[in-house]
Structure formats: C-alpha cells, structure tokens
Design an enzyme around this catalytic site. Structure first.
Site, PDB file in Angstrom:
ATOM      1  N   ASP A  75       0.817  -1.212   0.000  1.00  0.00           N
ATOM      2  CA  ASP A  75       0.000   0.000   0.000  1.00  0.00           C
ATOM      3  C   ASP A  75       0.849   1.260   0.000  1.00  0.00           C
ATOM      4  OD1 ASP A  75      -2.337  -1.476   0.012  1.00  0.00           O
ATOM      5  OD2 ASP A  75      -2.527  -1.453   2.187  1.00  0.00           O
ATOM      6  N   ASP A 124      -7.523   1.710  11.850  1.00  0.00           N
ATOM      7  CA  ASP A 124      -6.312   2.529  11.949  1.00  0.00           C
ATOM      8  C   ASP A 124      -6.525   3.952  11.468  1.00  0.00           C
ATOM      9  OD1 ASP A 124      -4.854   0.505  13.092  1.00  0.00           O
ATOM     10  OD2 ASP A 124      -4.040  -0.221  11.200  1.00  0.00           O
ATOM     11  N   SER A 166      -2.729  -8.816   4.160  1.00  0.00           N
ATOM     12  CA  SER A 166      -2.294  -7.558   4.740  1.00  0.00           C
ATOM     13  C   SER A 166      -1.677  -7.882   6.099  1.00  0.00           C
ATOM     14  CB  SER A 166      -3.486  -6.602   4.906  1.00  0.00           C
ATOM     15  OG  SER A 166      -3.082  -5.413   5.540  1.00  0.00           O
TER      16      SER A 166
END
Length: 401
Positions: free
Chosen positions: A13, A123, A174
């Site tokens: 990312d 987050d 992830s």
C-alpha cells in the site's frame, strides 16, 4: 499541499501511494518509517526503497523503547485484551506513529500527513484522531480511500511502475507487526468457513509441530511490569523478545479472532502474539494473588474499558488517563514471580510467589490449624444468608397467595 509526510512501511500500500501521491498531487513526499520492533524488516532497504521511488527524504525512527515504555507497559498493567481475546498491539502503535508523523511534519515543513489505512479499518480512526488532537492544522490524506484500486489492482500498478513489492495475487495478505505481535488479514482469511491457511503463520510454530516436552520460564514482576526472565534482569524490549522466542517455539500465541471494528464491521483477524499471551497471563495471575476479592471483581471490568478505549485509538481521552491512574495504584503491589509452563500452544501458570500475596498457607491448609476460627462459621453463615433467606420466604408466601 506541497509536502507530505507519508507513514511508510515499504509494503504494497505505502509503496504504491508514495508514487501515486507524487503523480496525483504533484507534491513532495517525506517517507517516515517507524521501528516498533518489527522482527523481519531491513530498515536500510526500506529507507533506500523510498528514495528510489522519489521521496525527497526517507526517515527511519527507532521508537522501540518509547513504544514499550509508554504504550505496551500500560497495556500490561491493564491486562489489555480487546473483547476478551486480542492483545492490543497494532492499536497501541498507531497513536505513536501519528505523534511521530506530526513531529516529522514540523521538522520538514510539511503541511500534510498521509497514511495507508483503508476506509474499512480501525487505523484511520486511530491515526487521524491523534493528528487532529496534536496538530489540527495539518491536513490528512488517505489514498487507499481515494483511489479505486483493490489489492489486485495495486499489485498490477506496482508491476506497471516498477515498484518492488512482496505481495502477490496468490498471497494477498495484509500484514502488520511490531514488538508485541503480528496480524494477518485479507484473502482466504476472510472466508469464515475455512480454517487458517498454513502459509499465514510466520512467527509462531504450529502447536502440532512444537516440542513434545514442556518448557518452564520464570517471569519476575515489579510495579506490575515484567523485569526479569529466569532470574536475569532485562529491559522491557529485550525481555519481550526473549519471551516471544520461547513462546513461539512452543506454539504459544496463535489467535483466530472475530472482532467488532470501530467502523461497525465484524471481521476475522489471525494474530500471532507469543510474548503477549505469556506476559499478560502471568501478570493477571500475579495480580489476582496480591489483590482483594473485590479488587479482582472490579478490575477486569476496568481492564475491558481500557482495552476498548485503546482499541478505538482515543489515546488522549481523559478517561484513559483516569484509568491509568487506577492501574498504576493497583500495580504498585504487583511484585513477585510467576512460573509459566509453555507446551504445544498453551501457556499456564504453575507456580507463584509474591511478598504482597494475600495468601496464608497456614490459614488455607486443610490440615488442623488453630489460627482460623472454624467455630465462628455457623454464625457467619446465618448472617451472610439472612437477606437471601428472607427474600425467599417472602417470594414463597406470595406464590401461595
């Protein structure tokens, strides 16, 4: 915006967005990578990769000690497990990342902070709430919320622009890790009807492959924090690492967890938390030994509230400070040693000692002892049960009319 501090990990990312921000906003990018004890990262390579992708500066901040002292330590005192399971680690790190990003923005004359969080995750809340608290003048961008790429498209973008990444379409997990644990999500993990895929766990030995003999470790605590392992005094960072090594090789710390995110989603995460599983279990066992029954009844409720606030990322909420004051007061008595037995995925307290233990073997023993007045028990029982017995009689009379 003219200059952006990007919270940069070197993963898919943030590597894609380092290039994307330059092209989309025509802005300079300062890459900020924070070392929270990620076990496998080559920070020199991460720093150079950011520069190769066009960053005007690439910073690596060693924040392991600060993370352990100011974030993990309060979590230990609060036995912090979100919804009774997840030992907070990502949640603890995000407010620190945001604080360091604000400091880097000031130092490098940036007007914007960028992060790699999605619009579905926790987050974004943790990071942006912290920035809004500490530096409300800074702008925040979250490219993953803006672009229309999924992970497959991000991988294709990286390949098209020559951005080296380790994620593949076949293994699109992830990953987030730090000193206190490791999480994996995405891909087949999202299929609740399937067991965890074997290629996910990279930190903890599968319990079926762990040694056939148990391993005992002795944790020494002072003021509620672990300070020694098997009699050797250690700093918190090194102690956590050594406990993690022992627990991981014995299959301790794998957690397949369903949890409720701040944004309302119910999700599945796979956690590897070897050190947290051992230390939190040991801490709670020692705490129970030195606290009264009433304290032991109340504190888990406050622990759960502490974990909820930390999970939400409201690190500067006054209630959290109030709870920390209570945790410090209780943990001033949490001193002693707990022997933890590690065996094929389990971490069990098998021995305890503390100078502050509310325990007297001469009173607790079933052997004859004159120090406990057993003859006083009948009168105590009569008074103790008085209201319950009275209420029962009244209820019976009402049922008979």
């Amino acid at each position: 915006m003219h200059r952006v501090v990007l919270l940069y990990s070197g993963g898919l990312d943030t590597s894609v967005m380092l290039k994307w921000i330059q092209d989309e906003y025509d802005a300079e990018v300062v890459a900020l990578c924070v070392d929270l004890g990620q076990p496998a990262d080559d920070f020199d390579a991460v720093r150079q990769k950011a520069l190769d992708l066009g960053a005007v500066a690439s910073l690596v901040v060693d924040a392991k000690e600060e993370f352990a002292r100011d974030y993990v330590a309060p979590a230990i005192k609060a036995n912090a497990r979100y919804q009774g399971g997840y030992p907070l680690f990502t949640a603890l790190g995000r407010p620190l990342l945001a604080k360091l990003a604000c400091e880097a923005a000031r130092e490098h004359d940036a007007d914007t902070v960028a992060h790699g969080c999605t619009g579905k995750g926790n987050d974004q809340v943790r990071i942006e709430a912290t920035i809004a608290t500490l530096a409300p003048d800074l702008k925040v961008i979250a490219p993953v919320r803006e672009w229309s790429m999924g992970r497959d498209e991000e991988i294709a973008y990286a390949q098209e622009h020559g951005i080296p990444v380790t994620s593949t379409v076949e293994r699109p997990y992830s990953i987030d890790d730090n000193l206190w644990g490791r999480s994996s999500e995405g891909g087949v993990i999202e299929d609740l009807e399937q067991p965890p895929p074997g290629d996910v766990f990279q930190l903890v030995t599968p319990p079926t492959e762990a040694p056939d003999r148990p391993e005992d470790v002795v944790l020494g605590f002072r003021d509620g924090l672990p300070v020694s392992l098997d009699g050797e005094e250690l700093g918190l960072v090194e102690l956590i690492r050594r406990v993690a090594d022992a627990a991981a090789r014995n299959g301790v710390g794998i957690l397949d967890h369903i949890e409720d995110r701040v944004v309302g989603l119910k999700v599945r995460d796979l956690y590897e938390v070897p050190a947290a599983e051992v230390i939190l279990t040991a801490h709670r066992e020692l705490e129970k030994l030195v606290c009264t029954g009433r304290e032991n009844a109340l504190k888990p409720q406050l622990d759960a509230l502490w974990a909820q606030l930390a999970y939400e990322g409201v690190w500067y909420e006054p209630l959290l400070a109030d709870l920390n004051a209570f945790m410090d007061r209780v943990n001033a008595r949490v001193e002693g040693e707990i022997t933890m037995r590690l065996y094929k995925g389990s971490a069990t307290a098998v021995a305890r000692r503390s100078p502050n233990a509310i325990y007297d073997r001469s009173l607790a023993t079933f052997n004859a002892d004159a120090s406990f007045a057993q003859g006083a028990a009948p009168g105590f029982i009569e008074l103790f049960s008085l209201q319950s017995r009275t209420a029962y009689r009244i209820a019976q009379a009402r049922e008979r009319g």
